[in-house]
Structure formats: C-alpha cells, structure tokens
Design an enzyme around this catalytic site. Structure first.
Site, PDB file in Angstrom:
ATOM      1  N   HIS A 157     -86.028  48.973 -14.139  1.00 57.54           N
ATOM      2  CA  HIS A 157     -85.633  49.329 -15.504  1.00 57.54           C
ATOM      3  C   HIS A 157     -86.764  50.018 -16.265  1.00 57.54           C
ATOM      4  O   HIS A 157     -86.513  50.773 -17.197  1.00 57.54           O
ATOM      5  CB  HIS A 157     -85.122  48.095 -16.250  1.00 57.54           C
ATOM      6  CG  HIS A 157     -83.755  47.673 -15.808  1.00 57.54           C
ATOM      7  ND1 HIS A 157     -82.791  47.218 -16.671  1.00 57.54           N
ATOM      8  CD2 HIS A 157     -83.178  47.651 -14.572  1.00 57.54           C
ATOM      9  CE1 HIS A 157     -81.687  46.928 -15.985  1.00 57.54           C
ATOM     10  NE2 HIS A 157     -81.895  47.172 -14.711  1.00 57.54           N
ATOM     11  N   ASP A 158     -88.021  49.773 -15.860  1.00 54.83           N
ATOM     12  CA  ASP A 158     -89.137  50.514 -16.446  1.00 54.83           C
ATOM     13  C   ASP A 158     -89.076  51.972 -16.003  1.00 54.83           C
ATOM     14  O   ASP A 158     -89.120  52.893 -16.818  1.00 54.83           O
ATOM     15  CB  ASP A 158     -90.470  49.879 -16.009  1.00 54.83           C
ATOM     16  CG  ASP A 158     -91.670  50.552 -16.659  1.00 54.83           C
ATOM     17  OD1 ASP A 158     -91.521  51.099 -17.771  1.00 54.83           O
ATOM     18  OD2 ASP A 158     -92.764  50.520 -16.065  1.00 54.83           O
TER      19      ASP A 158
END
Ligand code: HEM
Ligand code: NAG
Length: 338
Positions: free
Chosen positions: A72-73
């Site tokens: 998700h980063d």
C-alpha cells in the site's frame, strides 16, 4: 577478419549506451543499490531482521500486516513511506483512506525499528527502506522466499489520500480494472498474479468478502462436503446484513493461514478464493491469461517463489524522481521532519 574487428568496435560503443538506457528506464533515479548502508549503517539490515523475528514470533499476523503495508506504500507515490504518515494540519493521511482505515497495521513495529535505528545511526535509514526490508523479512519468516533488497529510498514529505483512494485495488473490483492498476505502476499481469499470492498469509474483513460468500462462492466452489462446510463456517463469521460483523476476520488461505506457500493458488483452482478479486484471476471469463499463471503456480511452488521474489523487487523499485529530489530521511516515520 576485418568484419569481426568491426563488430567488436560496435559492442564497445553499444554496451555503455544500453546500460545508460536501462538504468533510467527500468530503475528509479538515482538507482537503488544493495550496499547502500554498507558504510553509513552496516547493522541496519540486521536490526530490521531481528525486530521482525520478534514481531512475527509474537504474532504471525504481523508478517501479513507488514507485507500489505509495503504494497500500500508503493502503489501511492511510489515506495516513499507515505503510508506511514499520520494526520496533521498539513497531511491528509493515506491511512484514513477507505481501503486503508481499519485494515492496515504494523505501524508500531516500524516505529520500534525506526527508534532503534535512530539511536544506532541517526538520520541515515529511511522509513521507506525499513518497510521494504521488513516486508522481505516478514515473507521469509513465514516460510516464503528470500531476495536481496535494493536500498536508498527517501521518505516523502507528502501523503496522498486521493491516490490512496484511486490507486489501490479493492476486493470487489473487476479483473480488467485491477490489471490496469498494476500496469499503470509498471507491473505486468504475471507480477500481479504472483504478488496476489501474498494472500497465502493474513486475514480479510467480512465487509470485503460478504458479497462473495452470499454471491458466487457456491457457484465456483461447488457443493462438495468440504466446500459446503467451509462456506457455512464463513457465513457464520460474516452475517449477510451489511453493518453486522463488518470487521469480523477470516483467513484468505484457510488451509495454512500463516504459512507462505502456494496453497492460495490451489484454493483458486477449487473455486474457494475468499476475495472476489482473487477468484476472478481464475474464474472470470476474462481470465484467459491469468488463469494459466494461477495454474502454473499451483503446480510449481518454486516457480511461484522465484516470480514472487522478482516481482517484490519490482514493487519495491517503484519510486518517483521527486522522492529523491525532495525527499528526506524522517526521524519519526509518522511525521515529516520539522
Ligand atoms: C491484486 C489486487 C489486490 C487486491 C484487490 C487486494 C485486496 C485485499 C483485501 C480486500 C484484503 C483484506 C483487507 C481487510 O479486510 O482488512 C487484503 C489483505 C492483504 N493483502 Fe491484498 N490485495 C491485492 C494485492 C496484494 C498484494 C500485491 C499484496 C502484497 C504483495 C497484498 C498483500 C496482502 C496481505 C498480506 C493481506 C493480509 C493483511 C492482514 O492480515 O490484515 N495484497 N488484500
Ligand atoms: C530494481 O532496481 C535495481 C536498482 O535500481 C535494478 O538493478 C534492478 O534490476 C531492478 N529490478 C527489477 C526486477 O526491476
């Protein structure tokens, strides 16, 4: 004679040109390197590993949380630690975006590692690198493959709530749309199927699989006794009414929930994928290409491990020029430096 001499000259000229081209197109700028902290913080990688060992030993879910957090980063502004930033006056955090809130975890593990590294080598190791190494260690600690992690990422001074809403795939999204999101990040269909294999560990919330278990689960899984028993168990965890038990959890790989293996792909072959998005890679009428990849990884765990390693390096390589020009090494992963 003179022909081969000519060819040799061409190669000497061509090799540096090809090298220069590949280092700007495939890799970020400047390129990440394996020995980035070798002299500035030689114990960095070792410290991350030790802390991840403790974290995963105390709860194997932590491995899943860290792997998901890294993903998700990287899908939002590249791998720049933007997902780690808390809400402040100037930051609308990614953690508060719908796909992330009540879903992400592992932030305190990253905080702990960062604290140790700040006392060991202050201001040197970026939060983005910590998260990338931690995701590799998490994978290894639950039985997955090892790979070398290129390092040298910088931490962003911004977060993007908006991109967190638009770039991250969701469980009820159709296959074509998810493929597009991966292609946009420079990841192929094969990368996507291999990386989704991370769902061999970890849990999903009822709200993300409700429509699947009251929808086409029966159709894809059939009504053999094992599938029926499994489905009725899932339905007892996740009641049909929206708003009831939304955050109740079930493993995506119910056979070996905390073992990093290829069982996830076996479950797709059986039609028992928990997330609609996962099952679609095998069952959708548009799944011709992904279906073959799913079958390959179900049959060949080594092929899965090799591709997963390569695709995780590709995922970790997603960086933007801005992150190197304007980025920093945060002191605290939750806040930009003042
Ligand atoms: C292909 C598109 C993907 C979709 C649609 C997707 C969707 C989801 C969803 C809906 C969940 C459950 C979240 C929750 O209920 O809190 C989840 C969990 C998870 N995802 Fe994905 N994901 C995808 C790809 C990936 C990739 C590429 C990775 C990492 C390489 C990954 C790693 C994980 C992990 C480890 C978990 C479990 C986290 C936990 O235990 O809380 N996913 N994903
Ligand atoms: C990742 O980046 C590094 C350095 O920037 C490069 O050497 C490597 O080939 C890249 N790997 C993949 C799989 O893209």
């Amino acid at each position: 004679m003179s022909g081969s001499g000519h060819l040799w000259c061409c190669l000497v000229v061509l090799v540096p040109v090809l090298f220069a081209l590949s280092s700007t197109s495939h890799a970020g700028y400047p390129p990440l390197t394996l020995d980035y902290y070798a002299s500035s913080c030689p114990t960095a990688v070792e410290i991350v590993r030790k802390e991840m060992e403790c974290a995963v030993l105390s709860d194997p879910r932590n491995a899943a949380l860290i792997i998901q957090l890294h993903f998700h980063d990287c899908f939002v502004q590249g791998c720049d630690g933007s997902v780690l930033l808390d809400d402040t006056i100037s930051i609308h955090s990614e953690k508060s975006a719908p796909t992330n809130s009540h879903s992400l975890g592992g932030f305190r593990i990253i905080d702990r590692i960062k604290n140790i590294l700040e006392s060991e080598c202050p201001g040197i190791v970026s939060c983005a690198d910590i998260l990338t190494v931690a995701a590799r260690d998490a994978t290894l600690l639950v039985g997955g493959p090892y790979w070398d992690v290129p390092l040298g990422r910088k931490d962003s001074k911004t977060a993007s709530y908006k991109l967190a809403r638009t770039n991250l795939p969701t469980a009820n999204e159709n296959l074509g749309s998810i493929i597009t999101k991966f292609l946009t990040q420079g990841l192929s269909v094969t990368d996507m199927v291999a990386l989704a294999g991370a769902h061999t560990v970890g849990l999903a919330q009822c709200k993300n699989f409700r429509s699947r278990i009251y929808g086409d689960f029966e159709a894809t899984a059939g009504n053999g006794p094992i599938a029926e028993a499994h489905l009725s168990n899932l339905r007892s965890v996740c009641p049909p009414l929206e708003g009831t038990g939304d955050e109740n959890l079930a493993p995506m790989d119910y056979v070996t929930p905390y073992l990093f293996d290829n069982t996830f792909y076996h479950l797709l072959l059986e039609g028992e994928g928990l997330l609609s998005s996962d099952q679609e890679m095998y069952s959708s009428i548009l799944a011709a290409q992904t279906k073959e990849v799913v079958k390959r990884y179900a049959a060949d765990p080594i092929a899965f491990f090799e591709q997963f390693s390569e695709s995780m390096v590709k995922l970790g390589n997603i960086t933007t020029p801005e992150s190197f020009i304007e980025g920093e090494v945060r002191k605290n992963c939750r806040f930009i430096n003042t």
